[in-house]
Write an enzyme that holds these catalytic residues in place. Structure first.
Site, PDB file in Angstrom:
ATOM      1  N   CYS A  13     -18.733  -0.520   7.772  1.00  0.00           N
ATOM      2  CA  CYS A  13     -19.096   0.075   9.065  1.00  0.00           C
ATOM      3  C   CYS A  13     -20.397  -0.445   9.650  1.00  0.00           C
ATOM      4  CB  CYS A  13     -19.171   1.593   8.926  1.00  0.00           C
ATOM      5  SG  CYS A  13     -17.548   2.322   8.746  1.00  0.00           S
ATOM      6  N   GLU A  44     -17.782   6.516   2.755  1.00  0.00           N
ATOM      7  CA  GLU A  44     -17.045   6.193   1.537  1.00  0.00           C
ATOM      8  C   GLU A  44     -17.782   6.791   0.347  1.00  0.00           C
ATOM      9  OE1 GLU A  44     -16.048   2.080   1.103  1.00  0.00           O
ATOM     10  OE2 GLU A  44     -15.534   1.934   3.223  1.00  0.00           O
ATOM     11  N   PHE A  46     -31.439   8.989   4.917  1.00  0.00           N
ATOM     12  CA  PHE A  46     -31.332   7.621   5.428  1.00  0.00           C
ATOM     13  C   PHE A  46     -32.695   6.969   5.619  1.00  0.00           C
ATOM     14  CE2 PHE A  46     -26.970   6.242   6.002  1.00  0.00           C
ATOM     15  CZ  PHE A  46     -26.370   7.377   5.489  1.00  0.00           C
ATOM     16  N   LEU A  47     -33.576   7.266   4.687  1.00  0.00           N
ATOM     17  CA  LEU A  47     -34.880   6.597   4.646  1.00  0.00           C
ATOM     18  C   LEU A  47     -35.070   5.980   3.265  1.00  0.00           C
ATOM     19  CD1 LEU A  47     -37.279   9.052   6.544  1.00  0.00           C
ATOM     20  CD2 LEU A  47     -36.390   6.847   7.328  1.00  0.00           C
ATOM     21  N   ALA A  68     -35.392   2.975   1.149  1.00  0.00           N
ATOM     22  CA  ALA A  68     -35.614   1.522   1.252  1.00  0.00           C
ATOM     23  C   ALA A  68     -34.917   0.818   0.095  1.00  0.00           C
ATOM     24  CB  ALA A  68     -37.114   1.231   1.214  1.00  0.00           C
ATOM     25  N   ASN A  88     -23.835   5.457  14.351  1.00  0.00           N
ATOM     26  CA  ASN A  88     -23.932   4.458  13.286  1.00  0.00           C
ATOM     27  C   ASN A  88     -25.104   3.507  13.521  1.00  0.00           C
ATOM     28  OD1 ASN A  88     -21.931   5.465  11.757  1.00  0.00           O
ATOM     29  ND2 ASN A  88     -20.479   3.809  12.057  1.00  0.00           N
ATOM     30  N   LYS A 129       0.836  -1.207   0.000  1.00  0.00           N
ATOM     31  CA  LYS A 129       0.000   0.000   0.000  1.00  0.00           C
ATOM     32  C   LYS A 129       0.869   1.255   0.000  1.00  0.00           C
ATOM     33  CE  LYS A 129      -3.949  -2.122   2.247  1.00  0.00           C
ATOM     34  NZ  LYS A 129      -4.564  -2.478   3.504  1.00  0.00           N
TER      35      LYS A 129
END
Ligand code: UDX
Length: 441
Positions: free
Chosen positions: A267, A158, A256-257, A259, A215, A35
């Site tokens: 994570c 990300e 974040f709703l 579906a 989270n 890396k």
């Protein structure tokens, strides 16, 4: 300030570049020489929008350097950020041996007072464990420098990591002395002055819990709306409109709703399990989190059921899977629901063809048995059904006519709800989404 970031993964590399942008003198260290080699060549070893530009800027200015030698990387640092992996263990808890190894390494190599800052997501009380390691190693090795532990959780996503880091919703750090707090104030001074983001200063265990709770809460929102989608499917309602209607309530908000196929990535799955595990360890049964996980996995089963209801036997059927990454904007396949689905289809004997705009190389490396095609059209041509598994913009642009012309059977399973059901119906497709009036004839 002289900052060393240990671990050049998504969190470490983006953070290191941001610290350098804010004027610090930064070293990125990793024990994976391959890396570091790649980074010395000027390229990130994973796909992340805008990161190569930011890196080029700070590497050229000399403020970000990379090293594979721990002594050189750690001997002169004032602040060391721990950004190493914490992969899940079979029992649900995270493997913290890499975190512990950093604790031992800083004592071995530090030649000045130093603040060790956890950035990797770790269970509450990891700070205490690190302090213990440092104390024991300092006594053993006779290192008399002041080495303290702080927690500074990272909330970057990300695919949006650079923007999230340069313009965060908040900065959180937990410390156990004024000295440590002042060091972290200095680390973030430029960001706070330029961006004006709120800062939460607290103790170490509280900072650790803020990350867990954030989270787990976001994952809970996703599972909640996915459970609502299941009900919508059964009563003929549209979850997209339900979410819109809910989201206008400022106490709920619209984000974040979405579906669909559920959450994946490095994570949420790990953090939900780790938080439940931590709760159990301290004597609390966080049953809600078990349910969040169950609902998430259930979404994948529900897609398999939709396919089986259309195709009857999956064995011998050609199925196009559009998307492999766990979400758009990344080539990360960790815990990807799309990959899970492709593997289930593969196991069921289907002739799977996977396409992804950026993750095919990683797919070839990590899941070499899964057949890949290098365009969405090639995936669709002659397939008996298609599953939209990742909501890339490129797939949103596929027209109903294209599906109609290219597919052998006109069956579209839109597991990310990216298409317009009305348009799909008008084109005569058997269209199934997640919690929207599925359209068949
Ligand atoms: C997440 C957190 O957002 C970030 O704060 C934390 O630091 C790391 O974990 P990330 O894993 O990069 O970031 O992805 P995120 O954008 O949060 O999406 C996670 C998963 O949830 C993806 O698989 C995505 O497809 C899914 N998702 C997200 C949904 O299914 N519905 C939504 O409404 C939002």
């Amino acid at each position: 300030m002289k900052i060393t970031v240990v671990g050049v993964g998504h969190v470490g590399l983006v953070s290191a570049a941001a610290f350098a942008r804010w004027g610090h003198d930064v070293v990125g260290y990793d024990d994976d020489g391959a890396k570091i080699e790649k980074l010395l060549g000027g390229q990130a070893w994973f796909y992340e929008p805008d990161l190569d530009d930011l890196m080029a800027e700070v590497v050229e200015s000399g403020r970000l350097r990379f090293m594979a030698d721990p002594r050189a990387a750690l001997c002169d640092a004032e602040v060391v950020f721990v950004c190493v992996g914490t992969p899940p263990l079979p029992g649900g808890g995270p493997n913290l041996s890499y975190v512990e190894a950093v604790g031992r390494a800083v004592v071995e190599y530090a030649q000045r007072d130093l603040l060790l800052v956890e950035k990797s997501t770790v269970p509450a009380n990891t700070g205490k464990r690190l302090e213990q390691v440092i104390q024991r190693e300092s006594t053993r090795l006779g290192n008399g420098n002041r080495i303290e532990v702080a927690s500074n959780p990272e909330f970057l996503r990300e695919g949006a990591a650079v923007a999230d880091t340069l313009h965060p919703d908040r900065v959180v750090y937990g410390t156990s002395s004024d000295w440590a707090r002042d060091l972290l104030r200095e680390v973030y001074a430029t960001l706070v002055a330029e961006d004006g983001c709120p800062v939460v200063e607290t103790d170490v265990p509280t900072a650790e819990l803020i990350k867990h709770a954030s989270n787990a809460f976001l994952a809970t929102r996703i599972s909640f709306i996915n459970a609502v989608a299941q009900i919508c499917d059964r009563v003929g309602a549209d979850v997209e409109v339900v979410a819109e209607g809910m989201g206008h309530d400022v106490r709920i908000g619209p984000r974040f709703l979405q579906a669909g196929l559920g959450y994946g990535g490095s994570c949420f799955p790990k953090d939900v399990d780790a938080f439940a595990h931590l709760a159990a360890q301290v004597g609390y049964d966080f049953a809600l989190l078990h349910e969040v996980r169950e609902i998430n996995v259930g979404q994948r089963r529900s897609v398999m059921e939709k396919l089986e209801s259309e195709l009857w036997n999956l064995s011998g059927k050609t199925i196009a899977v559009l998307g492999a990454a766990f979400k758009p904007g990344t080539d990360d396949l960790r815990e990807s629901p799309a990959v899970y689905l492709a593997n289930e289809l593969f196991k069921a004997g289907a002739d799977v063809r996977v396409h992804d705009p950026v993750a095919l190389e990683v797919l070839a490396r990590e899941q070499p048995h899964l057949p890949r095609v290098d365009s969405a059209d090639a995936a669709l041509d002659g397939a008996h059904a298609v599953v939209v598994a990742t909501d890339w913009d490129e797939y949103k642009a596929i027209s109903p006519e294209t599906y109609r012309e290219r597919l052998a059977y006109p069956i579209v399973i839109d597991a990310r709800n990216i298409h317009d059901p009305g348009a799909m119906l008008a084109a005569g497709l058997h269209y199934h989404a997640m919690g929207r009036r599925s359209v068949t004839w």
